[in-house]
Design a protein around this motif. Structure first.
Motif, PDB file in Angstrom:
ATOM      1  N   LEU A  60       0.839  -1.197   0.000  1.00 21.55           N
ATOM      2  CA  LEU A  60       0.000   0.000   0.000  1.00 21.55           C
ATOM      3  C   LEU A  60       0.874   1.247   0.000  1.00 21.55           C
ATOM      4  O   LEU A  60       2.032   1.198   0.424  1.00 21.55           O
ATOM      5  CB  LEU A  60      -0.893   0.034   1.248  1.00 21.55           C
ATOM      6  N   GLU A  61       0.291   2.350  -0.437  1.00 19.20           N
ATOM      7  CA  GLU A  61       0.964   3.627  -0.301  1.00 19.20           C
ATOM      8  C   GLU A  61       0.945   4.058   1.164  1.00 19.20           C
ATOM      9  O   GLU A  61       0.094   3.627   1.942  1.00 19.20           O
ATOM     10  CB  GLU A  61       0.268   4.673  -1.166  1.00 19.20           C
ATOM     11  N   ALA A  92      -5.836  -0.919  -2.088  1.00 19.44           N
ATOM     12  CA  ALA A  92      -4.867  -0.149  -2.865  1.00 19.44           C
ATOM     13  C   ALA A  92      -5.513   0.521  -4.077  1.00 19.44           C
ATOM     14  O   ALA A  92      -5.108   1.608  -4.487  1.00 19.44           O
ATOM     15  CB  ALA A  92      -3.722  -1.053  -3.318  1.00 19.44           C
ATOM     16  N   ALA A  93      -6.536  -0.118  -4.642  1.00 22.32           N
ATOM     17  CA  ALA A  93      -7.175   0.405  -5.855  1.00 22.32           C
ATOM     18  C   ALA A  93      -8.320   1.365  -5.562  1.00 22.32           C
ATOM     19  O   ALA A  93      -8.871   1.967  -6.486  1.00 22.32           O
ATOM     20  CB  ALA A  93      -7.694  -0.763  -6.700  1.00 22.32           C
ATOM     21  N   ARG A  94      -8.662   1.519  -4.280  1.00 19.39           N
ATOM     22  CA  ARG A  94      -9.812   2.350  -3.917  1.00 19.39           C
ATOM     23  C   ARG A  94      -9.384   3.326  -2.835  1.00 19.39           C
ATOM     24  O   ARG A  94      -9.428   2.995  -1.649  1.00 19.39           O
ATOM     25  CB  ARG A  94     -10.980   1.472  -3.440  1.00 19.39           C
ATOM     26  N   LYS A  95      -8.988   4.515  -3.253  1.00 14.04           N
ATOM     27  CA  LYS A  95      -8.391   5.472  -2.331  1.00 14.04           C
ATOM     28  C   LYS A  95      -9.394   6.462  -1.754  1.00 14.04           C
ATOM     29  O   LYS A  95      -9.039   7.318  -0.972  1.00 14.04           O
ATOM     30  CB  LYS A  95      -7.256   6.221  -3.032  1.00 14.04           C
ATOM     31  N   GLN A  96     -10.656   6.325  -2.149  1.00 13.17           N
ATOM     32  CA  GLN A  96     -11.648   7.214  -1.609  1.00 13.17           C
ATOM     33  C   GLN A  96     -12.043   6.766  -0.198  1.00 13.17           C
ATOM     34  O   GLN A  96     -11.540   5.780   0.309  1.00 13.17           O
ATOM     35  CB  GLN A  96     -12.895   7.296  -2.511  1.00 13.17           C
ATOM     36  N   GLN A  97     -12.959   7.489   0.417  1.00 12.58           N
ATOM     37  CA  GLN A  97     -13.317   7.272   1.812  1.00 12.58           C
ATOM     38  C   GLN A  97     -13.775   5.838   2.080  1.00 12.58           C
ATOM     39  O   GLN A  97     -13.476   5.268   3.127  1.00 12.58           O
ATOM     40  CB  GLN A  97     -14.441   8.250   2.208  1.00 12.58           C
ATOM     41  N   GLN A  98     -14.484   5.255   1.122  1.00 16.68           N
ATOM     42  CA  GLN A  98     -15.059   3.937   1.373  1.00 16.68           C
ATOM     43  C   GLN A  98     -14.124   2.784   0.997  1.00 16.68           C
ATOM     44  O   GLN A  98     -14.550   1.641   0.956  1.00 16.68           O
ATOM     45  CB  GLN A  98     -16.387   3.769   0.631  1.00 16.68           C
TER      46      GLN A  98
END
Length: 230
Positions: A81-82, A119-125
């Motif tokens: 992960l970042e 890792a592919a979903r950086k938004q709040q959810q």
């Protein structure tokens, strides 16, 4: 005794004595294991820099004859992960640690897949989607568009009750229920599929509560993001 080697994810590090650690790993082919990392807390230990969560690891260990094995080597690969996602990643690892117990042959693939989801979903959810994905792979969830009891497809609203998504015909009298709209279910499905959907604050709260209740139903302690809101 011959050494074992495997891909691994670090779940927990527990101090032991003055200089050592007991390490819990999820491994690709040996399930969850606990091994002793002797001297790992010493400044010059070869283990010290590599025993990090949220990284791909290659470990070697000698199984114990009657008890815990001994870590003999560890090679750290890339971060999964970042840095900005590390707190969410640690929560995901904490849930995996509670979900997959020692001796369980499962857990590695499910957790790696969930970390990829995050890792592919950086938004709040993103954390919600990753935890949902992991619980789904573990067999704890059903289809968002079918009643989890009778299996009927439901186009309209459903209700959450006793850890299940139910149609009106399957709801039990007297039990607490939480409405789950068709729109929310479609939005959750879209987030899981990687669509660029931003849920409302209310829908995020409902989805988080559903996950909390799933964890509670299976006797798992919730992490900070999934504790009850009062």
């Amino acid at each position: 005794m011959a050494e074992n080697q495997d891909q691994a994810l670090l779940l927990r590090r527990i101090p032991y004595g003055d200089t050592s650690l007991i390490c819990h790993f999820l491994t690709a082919h040996h399930g969850r294991i606990a091994v002793m990392a002797r001297g790992a807390r010493r400044p010059r230990s070869p283990f010290r820099a590599s025993l990090e969560p949220l990284c791909s690891l290659q470990i070697s260990w000698r199984p114990g004859r009657t008890g815990m094995g001994m870590l003999t080597d560890i090679q750290r690969g890339q971060s999964l992960l970042e840095a900005s996602q590390s707190l969410d990643g640690l929560e995901l690892i904490a849930i995996a640690s509670r979900l997959f117990q020692e001796g369980d042959p499962h857990g590695f693939e499910e957790t790696v897949s969930a970390l990829s989801f995050l890792a592919a979903r950086k938004q709040q959810q993103g954390l919600l989607a990753a935890v949902w994905h992991m619980l789904d792979l573990a067999g704890w969830l059903g289809n968002l568009f079918h009643c989890w009891q009778c299996g009927d497809e439901v186009a309209g609203s459903m209700s959450w009750q006793h850890g299940h998504l139910l149609c009106e015909n399957c709801l039990q009298d007297g039990g607490n229920r939480m409405p789950v709209s068709a729109g929310l279910r479609k939005s959750i499905a879209g987030v899981l599929e990687g669509c660029n959907i931003q849920l409302s604050v209310e829908n995020v709260s409902t989805w988080r509560e559903i996950i909390r209740l799933v964890l509670k139903e299976h006797g798992l302690k919730a992490t900070d993001s999934f504790k009850a809101q009062y």
